[in-house]
Design a protein around this motif. Structure first.
Motif, PDB file in Angstrom:
ATOM      1  N   ARG A 132       0.843  -1.217   0.000  1.00  0.00           N
ATOM      2  CA  ARG A 132       0.000   0.000   0.000  1.00  0.00           C
ATOM      3  C   ARG A 132       0.868   1.253   0.000  1.00  0.00           C
ATOM      4  NH1 ARG A 132      -4.578  -0.069   4.582  1.00  0.00           N
ATOM      5  NH2 ARG A 132      -5.259   1.826   3.547  1.00  0.00           N
ATOM      6  N   VAL A 133       1.922   1.221   0.799  1.00  0.00           N
ATOM      7  CA  VAL A 133       2.792   2.397   0.890  1.00  0.00           C
ATOM      8  C   VAL A 133       3.538   2.578  -0.437  1.00  0.00           C
ATOM      9  CG1 VAL A 133       4.789   3.384   2.088  1.00  0.00           C
ATOM     10  CG2 VAL A 133       3.013   2.217   3.382  1.00  0.00           C
ATOM     11  N   ARG A 134       3.945   1.452  -1.032  1.00  0.00           N
ATOM     12  CA  ARG A 134       4.688   1.506  -2.298  1.00  0.00           C
ATOM     13  C   ARG A 134       3.788   2.026  -3.429  1.00  0.00           C
ATOM     14  NH1 ARG A 134       7.136  -3.783  -2.703  1.00  0.00           N
ATOM     15  NH2 ARG A 134       8.956  -2.992  -1.594  1.00  0.00           N
ATOM     16  N   ASP A 135       2.544   1.592  -3.428  1.00  0.00           N
ATOM     17  CA  ASP A 135       1.629   1.958  -4.515  1.00  0.00           C
ATOM     18  C   ASP A 135       1.086   3.384  -4.402  1.00  0.00           C
ATOM     19  OD1 ASP A 135       1.965  -0.521  -5.432  1.00  0.00           O
ATOM     20  OD2 ASP A 135       0.023  -1.311  -4.796  1.00  0.00           O
ATOM     21  N   SER A 137       0.249   7.327  -2.408  1.00  0.00           N
ATOM     22  CA  SER A 137       0.968   8.551  -2.020  1.00  0.00           C
ATOM     23  C   SER A 137       0.874   8.719  -0.503  1.00  0.00           C
ATOM     24  CB  SER A 137       0.360   9.746  -2.733  1.00  0.00           C
ATOM     25  OG  SER A 137      -1.040   9.756  -2.487  1.00  0.00           O
ATOM     26  N   VAL A 138       1.430   7.756   0.205  1.00  0.00           N
ATOM     27  CA  VAL A 138       1.335   7.777   1.662  1.00  0.00           C
ATOM     28  C   VAL A 138       2.429   8.691   2.232  1.00  0.00           C
ATOM     29  CG1 VAL A 138       1.441   6.368   3.761  1.00  0.00           C
ATOM     30  CG2 VAL A 138       0.381   5.453   1.709  1.00  0.00           C
ATOM     31  N   ARG A 139       2.003   9.580   3.116  1.00  0.00           N
ATOM     32  CA  ARG A 139       2.913  10.553   3.724  1.00  0.00           C
ATOM     33  C   ARG A 139       3.315  10.100   5.138  1.00  0.00           C
ATOM     34  NH1 ARG A 139       0.886  14.384   6.781  1.00  0.00           N
ATOM     35  NH2 ARG A 139      -1.173  13.907   5.973  1.00  0.00           N
ATOM     36  N   GLU A 140       2.371   9.484   5.847  1.00  0.00           N
ATOM     37  CA  GLU A 140       2.643   9.114   7.240  1.00  0.00           C
ATOM     38  C   GLU A 140       2.038   7.737   7.572  1.00  0.00           C
ATOM     39  OE1 GLU A 140       1.213  11.943  10.112  1.00  0.00           O
ATOM     40  OE2 GLU A 140       2.027  10.819  11.804  1.00  0.00           O
ATOM     41  N   VAL A 141       2.826   6.923   8.251  1.00  0.00           N
ATOM     42  CA  VAL A 141       2.329   5.638   8.773  1.00  0.00           C
ATOM     43  C   VAL A 141       2.382   5.736  10.296  1.00  0.00           C
ATOM     44  CG1 VAL A 141       2.754   3.152   8.941  1.00  0.00           C
ATOM     45  CG2 VAL A 141       3.109   4.316   6.766  1.00  0.00           C
ATOM     46  N   LEU A 161      11.368  -1.723   7.706  1.00  0.00           N
ATOM     47  CA  LEU A 161      10.953  -1.951   6.313  1.00  0.00           C
ATOM     48  C   LEU A 161      10.755  -0.645   5.551  1.00  0.00           C
ATOM     49  CD1 LEU A 161       8.261  -4.764   6.813  1.00  0.00           C
ATOM     50  CD2 LEU A 161      10.619  -5.047   6.068  1.00  0.00           C
ATOM     51  N   PHE A 162      10.392   0.415   6.293  1.00  0.00           N
ATOM     52  CA  PHE A 162      10.109   1.696   5.640  1.00  0.00           C
ATOM     53  C   PHE A 162      11.305   2.646   5.647  1.00  0.00           C
ATOM     54  CE2 PHE A 162       5.458   0.880   6.804  1.00  0.00           C
ATOM     55  CZ  PHE A 162       5.191   0.371   5.540  1.00  0.00           C
ATOM     56  N   ASP A 166      10.063   7.227   1.366  1.00  0.00           N
ATOM     57  CA  ASP A 166       9.896   8.619   1.759  1.00  0.00           C
ATOM     58  C   ASP A 166       8.577   8.746   2.528  1.00  0.00           C
ATOM     59  OD1 ASP A 166      10.182  11.303   2.006  1.00  0.00           O
ATOM     60  OD2 ASP A 166       9.372  11.766   0.007  1.00  0.00           O
ATOM     61  N   VAL A 167       8.580   8.226   3.746  1.00  0.00           N
ATOM     62  CA  VAL A 167       7.353   8.222   4.542  1.00  0.00           C
ATOM     63  C   VAL A 167       7.713   8.423   6.021  1.00  0.00           C
ATOM     64  CG1 VAL A 167       7.366   5.691   4.723  1.00  0.00           C
ATOM     65  CG2 VAL A 167       5.241   6.900   5.010  1.00  0.00           C
TER      66      VAL A 167
END
Lengths: 201, 272
Positions: A132-135, A137-141, A161-162, A166-167
């Motif tokens: 999901r993060v790769r696909d 435009s996630v800014r924050e987890v 892993l992250f 850029d998250v």
């Protein structure tokens, strides 16, 4: 007969006893309650139980429990998709939703990493989270996992892993409970509160 | 005359950390207290857990914590986490009861915050807890092992490379349980030179002349042997860990589950 004259009543009692927190006396009370109520009540109860088994599925995006895929949160256009709140169980998601403060979307891991219990990262939905993060435009987890040793271990694993993405990886504040008293706080609460103190502004 | 319900408790110790609190008259059980470290916890029901503690004066204690999982009760604070230290109270029929004790109170004294900052520290600490839980017997007091466990958790929580602290603890655990191998001489011919292989079955090193006749063995490098013989100048880390882990695995009948997380097997085969 085995001292139990009503076989159907005994079977219902036995089933109730399998529910968490229900002992033999409570099971007997529940079974007699169902027996006393009209037939419609028993039908609606059994239908409700069957419905949750037949209709409730996991959302393919966030793995929350839902009756339609994607779930109501994932399909809501007003949700901020750049912010993913990661939780261990659907129950945790419900608690966070109750606050009404989370604007982002969720990801349910379905547990935490526990090597001693044989739960490894591949047994959870971590791969789907990375995808999901790769696909997108996630800014924050936000890693809203239980503040236990296993929960923190899972957070550290996900954070690693992250590291090349850029998250922002964050977690909710921890420490003193609002409304509690300092003198009754445990050393771990105090330690977390002291380390994570924030500026008053 | 001793009352038949009097628990079998040592009266010799005056340690403040360990004392008998008395009877719970409703259940005819004795209540004990000690300082302890949480080694493991397993969910038993919706709200209860089975907890394994390493206590200072009573050794390993297994207790059921009724309501500990979702406790809002003051006696269990907000739950009991792994590897935290606290004052433990439990009730049981007598000190060495074979049945599970019942946890009556847990008051956290401290946690090892540093363990939660790096995955390597966290896995090392869990490995240490796992081998302690599996290598020790219930109700077998090892105050020195408790101290070593406490010190190793402290060291692991501050270490950049926690393997060193783990090796120190492996040695302390094997010593306390009477399984420490000999690294100073061949266990077959007693020669102290040409030591080249380790055999768990023989209980220590074997020399180059005797190793051919030994099936169960593994080769050891010079640096690893120097470290295991107590040389503090030795730079070997992974070698000593893997040798001691190999020996512990033999003692237990299978490898500890966390061993691969501390050092992956591909690295464990290296001969330092």
């Amino acid at each position: 007969m085995n001292g139990e004259p009503l076989e159907s009543l005994a079977r219902l009692k036995e089933r109730f006893q399998q529910l968490p927190g229900v002992g033999p006396r409570s099971a007997e009370r529940l079974a007699f309650f169902v027996l006393r109520e009209p037939k419609e009540f028993a039908e609606s109860l059994s239908n409700a139980i069957l419905d949750i088994k037949q209709k409730i599925i996991h959302c393919k995006t966030c793995f929350n429990l839902t009756e339609s895929d994607p779930c109501a949160i994932c399909s809501n256009p007003r949700r901020d998709r750049s912010e993913i709140w990661v939780v261990e169980q659907p129950k945790d998601l419900i608690s966070l939703e109750r606050t009404g403060l989370v604007q982002g979307v969720y990801h349910v891991l379905m547990g935490h990493i526990a090597p001693l219990e044989g739960v490894e990262p591949e047994n959870l939905t971590i791969d789907a989270l990375v995808q999901r993060v790769r696909d997108g435009s996630v800014r924050e987890v936000v890693l809203a996992l239980n503040p236990t040793l296993e929960g923190d271990g899972t957070s550290l694993h996900i954070q690693s892993l992250f590291s090349e993405f850029d998250v922002h990886v964050t977690r909710p504040a921890r420490g003193l409970a609002v409304g509690s008293q300092l003198e009754y706080a445990t050393p771990s609460m105090l330690e977390s509160a002291i380390r994570g103190r924030s500026k008053l502004s | 005359m001793i009352h038949p319900l009097t628990p079998r408790i040592s009266q010799t110790t005056n340690q403040p950390t360990s004392r008998r609190l008395g009877f719970s008259y409703h259940t005819r059980m004795a209540v004990f207290t000690d300082t302890a470290i949480v080694l493991n916890r397993i969910d038993f029901s919706e709200t209860s857990q089975i907890l394994v503690f390493m206590s200072k004066e009573h050794g390993k204690v297994r207790a059921i914590g009724k309501g500990t999982k979702r406790s809002t009760k003051k006696r269990f604070a907000v739950g009991i986490d792994l590897l935290e230290v606290g004052y433990l109270s439990w009730s049981s029929k007598h000190e060495r009861s074979e049945t599970l004790a019942t946890l009556t109170e847990w008051k956290q004294i401290r946690m090892f915050g540093g363990l939660r900052e790096k995955l390597s520290r966290l896995y090392s600490a869990q490995y240490v807890a796992e081998i302690t839980a599996r290598m020790t017997e219930d109700w077998d007091p090892h105050p020195e092992l408790y101290d070593a466990l406490f010190a190793s958790l402290l060291d692991i929580g501050n270490a950049e490379e926690p393997v060193d602290a783990v090796v120190q603890y492996q040695l302390a655990l094997l010593n306390a349980t009477g399984s420490l191998p000999r690294f100073d001489a061949c266990q077959r011919c007693q020669r102290s030179n040409d030591l080249s292989h380790f055999s768990s079955f023989e209980g220590g090193m074997i020399c180059r002349h005797c190793e051919a006749g030994q099936v169960e063995k593994r080769e050891i490098g010079g640096e690893t042997l120097r470290r295991l013989q107590g040389a503090t100048s030795s730079t070997a880390r992974i070698g000593p860990f893997s040798v001691l882990n190999y020996h512990i695995s033999h003692q237990l009948g299978r490898e500890p589950m966390l061993a691969q997380k501390v050092v992956p097997s591909s690295k464990q085969r290296l001969v330092e």
